[in-house]
Design an enzyme around this catalytic site. Structure first.
Site, PDB file in Angstrom:
ATOM      1  N   TYR A   1      19.450  12.124 -24.536  1.00  0.00           N
ATOM      2  CA  TYR A   1      18.025  12.116 -24.184  1.00  0.00           C
ATOM      3  C   TYR A   1      17.357  10.840 -24.691  1.00  0.00           C
ATOM      4  O   TYR A   1      16.655  10.151 -23.943  1.00  0.00           O
ATOM      5  CB  TYR A   1      17.342  13.344 -24.780  1.00  0.00           C
ATOM      6  CG  TYR A   1      15.849  13.387 -24.542  1.00  0.00           C
ATOM      7  CD1 TYR A   1      15.336  13.790 -23.313  1.00  0.00           C
ATOM      8  CD2 TYR A   1      14.953  13.031 -25.550  1.00  0.00           C
ATOM      9  CE1 TYR A   1      13.969  13.817 -23.087  1.00  0.00           C
ATOM     10  CE2 TYR A   1      13.583  13.065 -25.340  1.00  0.00           C
ATOM     11  CZ  TYR A   1      13.091  13.459 -24.097  1.00  0.00           C
ATOM     12  OH  TYR A   1      11.736  13.491 -23.882  1.00  0.00           O
TER      13      TYR A   1
ATOM     14  N   LYS B   1      15.714   7.866 -22.295  1.00  0.00           N
ATOM     15  CA  LYS B   1      14.294   7.529 -22.375  1.00  0.00           C
ATOM     16  C   LYS B   1      14.083   6.088 -22.842  1.00  0.00           C
ATOM     17  O   LYS B   1      13.131   5.418 -22.420  1.00  0.00           O
ATOM     18  CB  LYS B   1      13.575   8.503 -23.308  1.00  0.00           C
ATOM     19  CG  LYS B   1      13.424   9.903 -22.717  1.00  0.00           C
ATOM     20  CD  LYS B   1      12.576   9.901 -21.450  1.00  0.00           C
ATOM     21  CE  LYS B   1      12.275  11.294 -20.939  1.00  0.00           C
ATOM     22  NZ  LYS B   1      11.426  11.289 -19.722  1.00  0.00           N
TER      23      LYS B   1
END
Length: 278
Positions: free
Chosen positions: A151, A155
């Protein structure tokens, strides 16, 4: 003659999420809102039943679905789009040593490649309206929380690329806003978390209960609501803001900490991670 109503397309508008909060505020501001979701029935009835809200089925990792959305929007707006918000995303909580690589790639597809595909597809509409693209990244891009490496990495890729796109799109008359999102109380984990058990062979198996409890939503306790977040985002869009914007609970202090002492922040995260693993 009155100017045409402004339009906004928002990905990931499931109930109790950031997308739905954004859609609600943009609708209150008089925009024609294209509220999209992979499962349209998950869009809250307060939106789907509202005038000037068009609910579209959109799977952001499907080129065919994106193309259909472009066609639908173009028909209703004469080929224009004032604001594109790349909000859809997903997460996966596991130690890096235990992440199934193919599942990790799916998170990158959703969090990074999908926003780029959306931008490419809707660019002609944005250029025609001299519009704005908003990419919802995360504070995790610069404050990497342990056990969320896929994640965090996806990002970080989006945040860096968004600022690159900003420079490329500016000569075409399109603004770019990169949201560094902090805490928002949503159902994000319920809707977009890829769940895996910590395997018995894991080096971290003895703390599996702690790892598997992280997606419970307790990290969002005390966070602002999606609508409060939406108010902030709509304000910066309408002000003509460009570049990186920090938003969400404790966003100001998170930004200050990263700006003043990024190494200190990383050290604190490292120390906290080690303490939990002891």
């Amino acid at each position: 003659m009155a100017p045409p109503r402004k339009s906004v397309l928002i990905t990931g508008c499931s109930a109790n999420g950031i997308g739905a909060g954004l859609a609600e505020v943009f609708h209150e501001k008089g925009y024609h809102v294209f509220a999209t979701a992979r499962t349209p029935s998950k869009v809250p009835p307060t939106l789907s039943s509202s005038a000037n809200v068009t609910v579209l089925r959109l799977d952001v990792v499907s080129p065919e679905s994106i193309a259909a959305a472009v066609e639908s929007v173009s028909k209703e707006t004469d080929g224009r789009l004032d604001v594109l918000i790349n909000n859809s995303g997903g997460t996966l909580v596991l130690p890096a040593l235990d992440i199934p690589i193919e599942e990790g790639k799916k998170i990158f597809d959703l969090n990074f490649w999908a926003p780029l595909a959306m931008l490419q597809a809707f660019a002609p509409l944005l250029i025609k309206s001299r519009g704005c693209v908003v990419n919802n990244t995360s504070a995790n891009a610069v404050c990497p929380m342990p056990l969320m490496s896929v994640y965090n990495g996806s990002k970080a890729a989006l945040a860096t690329s968004s600022e690159t796109w900003r420079r490329e799109l500016e000569p075409l008359g399109v603004r770019t806003i990169t949201l560094m999102t902090c805490g928002v109380k949503t159902k994000f984990v319920d809707n977009y978390h890829v769940s895996f058990r910590v395997p018995e062979t894991s080096q971290y198996f003895k703390i599996r209960d702690f790892i598997e409890s992280l997606p419970s939503g307790r990290l969002q306790e005390g966070a602002i609501s999606p609508k409060q977040f939406g108010v902030k985002v709509v304000q910066v869009v309408e002000k003509g803001t460009v570049g990186t914007v920090w938003a969400g609970t404790n966003a100001f202090w998170a930004r200050v900490e990263v700006w003043l002492s990024p190494q200190l922040v990383l050290m604190i995260h490292d120390m906290q991670g080690r303490e939990r693993m002891v």
